[in-house]
Structures are given as structure tokens and as C-alpha cells.
Scaffold this motif. Structure first.
Motif: not given
Length: 401
Positions: A69, A74, A275-277, A290, A292
Motif C-alpha cells: 500500500i 491515498v 480519496n481512499y483505499v 486506491t 486518488k
């Protein structure tokens, strides 16, 4: 339209990059090539039509990884996203002068660096967040030192807007129905978590998967303590962002009720990150996805794609396009930097481009002028294979941080 440009894998970089637009600058292309070199990226990188250069990772990119990761992908505005609800009010029921509505919302919802003087969020929101946060800061006490008045600040920032491109809007759809839409994230503590773990990844500089072409693409390998700690922290920040938007919406409704005819919310309510995973299954593999500057657009999944403060926004339904990893754009996307926008445009330009919208028109928001963004209608045309448009919204009131 579907994929319009492909950067094919070659000796210099590994996986293909599939781009859903031709409107992409060379700096973003070079950044994407570096991302594609990472050996733990699976299948390909998908790039949305609102693409533009970002810090570390390109905004508008969807990055599938296996066993690793990238904190900088992120970013620091972890869980930033959108919330929208439709009211059972028509445009004809709104007052002619919207300024009192704007002022009422601004009194209820702090913007920019401001926070509530007291904790406004319900205990049912604060207590679970606090319980989940304690083990994180116990393992990483450095987080506490990075945020002034740590506990008071993160709790008092629940239900606040922030600055930059975050906003609150009152909009009308194609049926003249009234919507409330807002854009915000995980505020100060989300920024601290992002910054802390980005720097930790650079410091640890893991090389399990070989060379990293850019220090901002430093990663944590699955199985390491830092990987597990980051996943725990990022999931906390994403939940905080979700609760922040929900709390803000509650405060907005409180602010406008005394100034409008009696109303109710419809069942059409959306709260989504961009904006996350998350852990997802694609192309036969369990992956870390992810996003972005992209939202999930699974089959019939509802999403929000905002334009600029002078352009239309869209409520959409996902088509689960596999090539995009069931994703779509998170907005119009900037076509120039904030500093360039401030150089090119004046306050008079801002007044002209936001004509008919109740909003700030001072020099402090020139960097958010509509001309600094891509054409949202072209962005939507480029992703017709990714989403179906359900509602077209036009803002009549906008609050910027």
C-alpha cells in the motif's frame, strides 16, 4: 466513450496505464509512468477523465495493488468525498434573496481552519471514533504531537468544512428540486495521519518489491507492522470523514429549517469517498484499490461528480466497468494550479463567472474560479462507459472554505 489513450508497458515501466480521456498533460503522463513501474501494481492503472498532476500519485488515478500500500497515493485528505441529499422542496419555494441562508449555514458550520467552540457531534459519533483511535495513538504517539490540542481539536472539527476546494452548495436539479451537496474530508487529524505515515514509509524505505522510482511512492509491504498500523489508521480517518460529512449535513439542515417552508429529506441520499483505499475483488484477485480522486462506480451504485463553483454537477449511477476497476471521476479536475489561477484571473473575472450564484466573490477564492477547472460536460462525455447520469444539478448558493 471508453479508454482513449493507453501507455503500454515496456522496458521502462511495468503495467499498462489506461486513460479515459485525451485531455492529459505531459507531467501527469510522466508521473503515471513512474507509478506503473511499481512491481506490486496489478493488471493496469486506470485514469479518470479529470486527471491532473498530484503529489506523489496522479489525481484521478485508480491504483490496484497486491500485498502493498502507498500512503502518498491515498494522500493527506484521507476519506475526502461528497454528501448530497434531495429535499421535497421546489425552487419556487425558496426565498428570492439567498444571502440569509448562506449566512445561517456559515454561522453553524465553521470553514477554513476554524472549528466549533464546543463539541457539536453526537456522542454516538464521537465515542466509537475515540475508542478506535486510542490503540492507534498508543502505537504511534508521534501523531499526538503533530496536532495542537489533539483530543479537543479532532472532536471539535467534526462537522466542519475545511478549506481549499471543499464546499457546501444549495442546488437545483432538472426538475427544479432542491438539493444540498457538500464536499469535505477528515480535517486536521486526517492530514496528520496521512503526513505521518507518508514520512514513515519514506523513512523505512522497504524494498521487498524492488526499486521505487519516486520517494513519494514509498510503500508498506503486507505483513509488516507498519502496513497493519497504516491500514488501521487510514480506515479510522475514512470513517471520521464519513461522520464529518454526516454531522455537517445535520447542522446545515438545522440552519436552514427556520428560513424555509417545512420540508423532509427524500430517500435519495449519497455519502461517498474519493480519496481512499479499500479491499476489493477484480480480475480474479483480491486487491487493495486506491482511488486518488476517483469514486467507486459499481453496478447501480450512486455517486456524486461535482463541477466547479460555477458549473453543473451530476448525480450518477455506476456501470461497473471492469477496466476502470468500477470507478469514475471525482469531479471536473483542475486544469491549472492555484498559483497560476491567481495570476491569470481577477476578482472581476470571479464575479462574472459566478453570476447568479450566492457565494463569496472576493480575492480569497480566486484560485477556485470556474476557469481553473476542466469542462465538466466534456469530463462527463468521456466517462459515459463508466456511469449513467441520473440528475443534473446547478448550484444557486455556494460556501467555500
Amino acid at each position: 466513450m471508453g479508454i482513449q489513450k493507453i501507455l503500454n508497458a515496456n522496458a521502462q515501466y511495468g503495467v499498462p496505464v489506461k486513460i479515459f480521456t485525451n485531455d492529459i498533460d505531459q507531467e501527469s503522463i510522466e508521473q503515471l509512468k513512474k507509478m506503473a513501474q511499481l512491481q506490486f501494481v496489478h493488471s493496469h492503472i486506470a485514469v479518470m477523465p479529470d486527471v491532473h498532476v498530484g503529489k506523489g500519485a496522479t489525481v484521478g488515478s485508480v491504483i490496484p495493488t497486491k500485498h502493498a500500500i502507498i500512503p502518498a497515493a491515498v494522500g493527506v485528505d484521507i476519506g475526502c468525498g461528497m454528501n448530497a441529499i434531495r429535499l421535497n422542496l421546489k425552487a419556487s419555494q425558496l426565498p428570492d434573496n439567498l444571502a440569509p441562508l448562506r449566512y445561517a449555514i456559515e454561522r453553524k458550520v465553521p470553514v477554513g481552519f476554524e472549528l466549533h467552540k464546543q463539541i457539536k457531534a453526537k456522542a454516538s459519533s464521537v465515542i466509537p471514533l475515540e475508542k478506535r483511535l486510542q490503540p492507534i495513538i498508543k502505537k504511534h504517539p508521534g501523531l499526538v504531537r503533530m496536532l495542537r490540542k489533539f483530543d479537543a481539536t479532532w472532536q471539535k472539527q467534526l462537522g466542519t468544512l475545511g478549506g481549499g476546494n471543499h464546499f457546501i452548495e444549495l442546488c437545483l436539479d432538472e426538475n427544479q428540486d432542491v438539493w444540498i451537496m457538500l464536499h469535505s474530508g477528515s480535517r486536521g487529524l486526517g492530514n496528520v495521519i496521512g503526513t505521518y505515515f507518508i514520512e514513515l514509509a519514506k523513512k523505512e524505505a522497504q524494498h521487498r518489491f524492488g526499486h521505487v522510482p519516486d520517494k513519494d511512492l514509498s510503500y508498506f509491504a503486507e505483513g509488516s507492522n507498519s502496513f497493519d498500523d497504516y491500514v488501521e489508521a487510514v480506515e479510522w480517518a475514512q470513517e471520521y470523514a464519513f461522520e464529518n460529512r454526516r454531522e455537517m449535513m445535520r447542522l446545515i439542515l438545522e440552519a436552514i429549517r427556520p428560513l424555509l417552508p417545512p420540508f423532509q429529506m427524500t430517500k435519495e441520499a449519497i455519502n461517498c469517498h474519493h480519496n481512499y483505499v479499500s479491499r476489493e475483488h477484480h480480475f480474479g484477485e483480491d486487491l487493495l484499490i486506491t482511488r486518488k480522486g476517483a469514486i467507486r462506480a459499481g453496478r447501480d451504485e450512486l455517486g456524486i461528480i461535482p463541477g466547479s463553483m460555477g458549473a453543473r454537477s451530476y448525480i450518477v449511477k455506476g456501470k461497473a466497468n471492469p477496466e476502470s476497476f468500477c470507478s469514475c471521476s471525482h469531479g471536473a479536475g483542475r486544469k491549472m494550479s492555484r498559483s497560476k489561477a491567481k495570476l491569470l484571473f481577477s476578482q472581476d473575472d470571479l464575479i462574472h463567472q459566478t453570476q447568479g450564484i450566492e457565494c463569496r466573490k472576493d480575492s480569497g477564492v480566486i484560485d477556485e474560479i470556474p476557469s481553473a477547472y476542466k469542462d465538466i460536460d466534456q469530463v462527463m462525455a468521456n466517462q459515459s462507459d463508466l456511469v449513467e447520469i441520473l440528475h443534473t444539478l446547478k448550484q444557486i448558493l455556494c460556501i467555500k472554505g
